[in-house]
Design a protein around this motif. Sequence first.
Motif, PDB file in Angstrom:
ATOM      1  N   LEU A 125     -15.992 -15.142 -22.654  1.00 23.77           N
ATOM      2  CA  LEU A 125     -16.085 -14.075 -23.662  1.00 23.77           C
ATOM      3  C   LEU A 125     -17.478 -14.029 -24.297  1.00 23.77           C
ATOM      4  O   LEU A 125     -17.705 -13.328 -25.271  1.00 23.77           O
ATOM      5  CB  LEU A 125     -15.048 -14.302 -24.762  1.00 23.77           C
ATOM      6  CG  LEU A 125     -13.577 -14.218 -24.338  1.00 23.77           C
ATOM      7  CD1 LEU A 125     -12.675 -14.640 -25.494  1.00 23.77           C
ATOM      8  CD2 LEU A 125     -13.220 -12.823 -23.865  1.00 23.77           C
TER       9      LEU A 125
ATOM     10  N   LYS B 192      -9.970 -13.714 -31.094  1.00 23.52           N
ATOM     11  CA  LYS B 192     -10.491 -13.962 -29.749  1.00 23.52           C
ATOM     12  C   LYS B 192     -10.186 -15.392 -29.315  1.00 23.52           C
ATOM     13  O   LYS B 192      -9.670 -15.638 -28.220  1.00 23.52           O
ATOM     14  CB  LYS B 192     -12.003 -13.724 -29.716  1.00 23.52           C
ATOM     15  CG  LYS B 192     -12.426 -12.305 -30.054  1.00 23.52           C
ATOM     16  CD  LYS B 192     -12.243 -11.378 -28.885  1.00 23.52           C
ATOM     17  CE  LYS B 192     -12.857 -10.009 -29.186  1.00 23.52           C
ATOM     18  NZ  LYS B 192     -12.732  -9.072 -28.063  1.00 23.52           N
TER      19      LYS B 192
ATOM     20  N   GLY C 159      -7.315  -8.277 -29.568  1.00 21.39           N
ATOM     21  CA  GLY C 159      -8.184  -9.451 -29.544  1.00 21.39           C
ATOM     22  C   GLY C 159      -7.509 -10.629 -28.874  1.00 21.39           C
ATOM     23  O   GLY C 159      -8.125 -11.360 -28.096  1.00 21.39           O
TER      24      GLY C 159
ATOM     25  N   ASP D 144      -7.540 -10.013 -25.161  1.00 19.95           N
ATOM     26  CA  ASP D 144      -8.882 -10.277 -24.608  1.00 19.95           C
ATOM     27  C   ASP D 144      -9.068 -11.772 -24.361  1.00 19.95           C
ATOM     28  O   ASP D 144      -9.643 -12.184 -23.344  1.00 19.95           O
ATOM     29  CB  ASP D 144      -9.965  -9.785 -25.581  1.00 19.95           C
ATOM     30  CG  ASP D 144     -10.089  -8.267 -25.584  1.00 19.95           C
ATOM     31  OD1 ASP D 144      -9.591  -7.644 -24.628  1.00 19.95           O
ATOM     32  OD2 ASP D 144     -10.670  -7.724 -26.537  1.00 19.95           O
ATOM     33  N   GLY D 145      -8.593 -12.567 -25.315  1.00 17.04           N
ATOM     34  CA  GLY D 145      -8.699 -14.016 -25.147  1.00 17.04           C
ATOM     35  C   GLY D 145      -7.808 -14.539 -24.037  1.00 17.04           C
ATOM     36  O   GLY D 145      -8.210 -15.393 -23.247  1.00 17.04           O
TER      37      GLY D 145
END
Length: 331
Positions: free
Chosen positions: A70, A115, A202, A205-206
Amino acid sequence: MIKSILKYLFSTLLAASLLYWAFSKSQLEWDDIYQTLLHANYRWVTVAIVISLVSHWLRALRWEQLLDSLNYQPGQVRTFSAVLIGYFANFIVPRMGEVSRCGSLQKTADIPFEKSFGTVITERIVDLLGLVVLVGITFLVEWKPIQSFLFPHTDTPPLTLIMGLIILGLIGLITLWFTKDFIIAKWEVLSKSSKVGQILSGWIDGIISIKDVKRPGLFLIYTVAIWVAYFLNAYTLLLAFPSSENLGFSAALSILVMGTFGMATPTQGGIGAYHSLVASTLFFYQIPMKEATALATFFHGTQMATILLFGGISFILTLFLPKKLSSVNSQ
């Protein structure tokens, strides 16, 4: 606030009840624990503690890979400290470890909480898959004694049950496939129109950061090495006592699996559940229940002391670490 207090009281009461049950059924007294402390081989105990710290360091290295995918590079000191703080928090408040380690990185490395929390969820999924594999290996290695102990009148699971589970899984996958466009459309609207959606975005995404890991082979090596370290920790603790030093690798494997299940219970650091499950496993290997419970208490106490000491040091360290701006925010 009241809800959090009630949850904490419940977990504390559960831990105390499980611990009392484990001690009472084995008729364990404090003098038995004291005698266990006297007869331990502390060279092996020291080796076990070092292996435990190595496993946490490997976990930090693996977590760094997910964060790096990321474009966040917090550094090993901050990541390792966050991992130890997470374990430390779990011994204080159950299930707070994930939140605490992500909060630590937000403070020391300016990484958005949602994240890093997503990457922790990915870690937990990978760990769960690893545990499933480990349970499978344990059943293969120790199937006959486990069957005679747990399922004395059963050879294999009924064929109808296996087929039913397979069919249900296939129906679920087919349903997801035909509704994927609808789900994606609804998700896009939610992720843009609400705060909750943005937080969930979020997290996702993580979670999917694993697909962008730059060295997937190394990620796999770290994952295997973590479980190997856990196994070696369990085995070396067995070597520390005359009554368990000859139990062998298969017993250490069984103790690792049952201890992992115990640590996953919603109590502070698995207190009570770990003692009962590991003691029952040692009893299965012909160690008297009182001595088995004393050994389980020592094993857990070693882990707890290690985490409280080094987790506490890590917490103090983070108070003095300067905040390191992540590469995403510093571009």
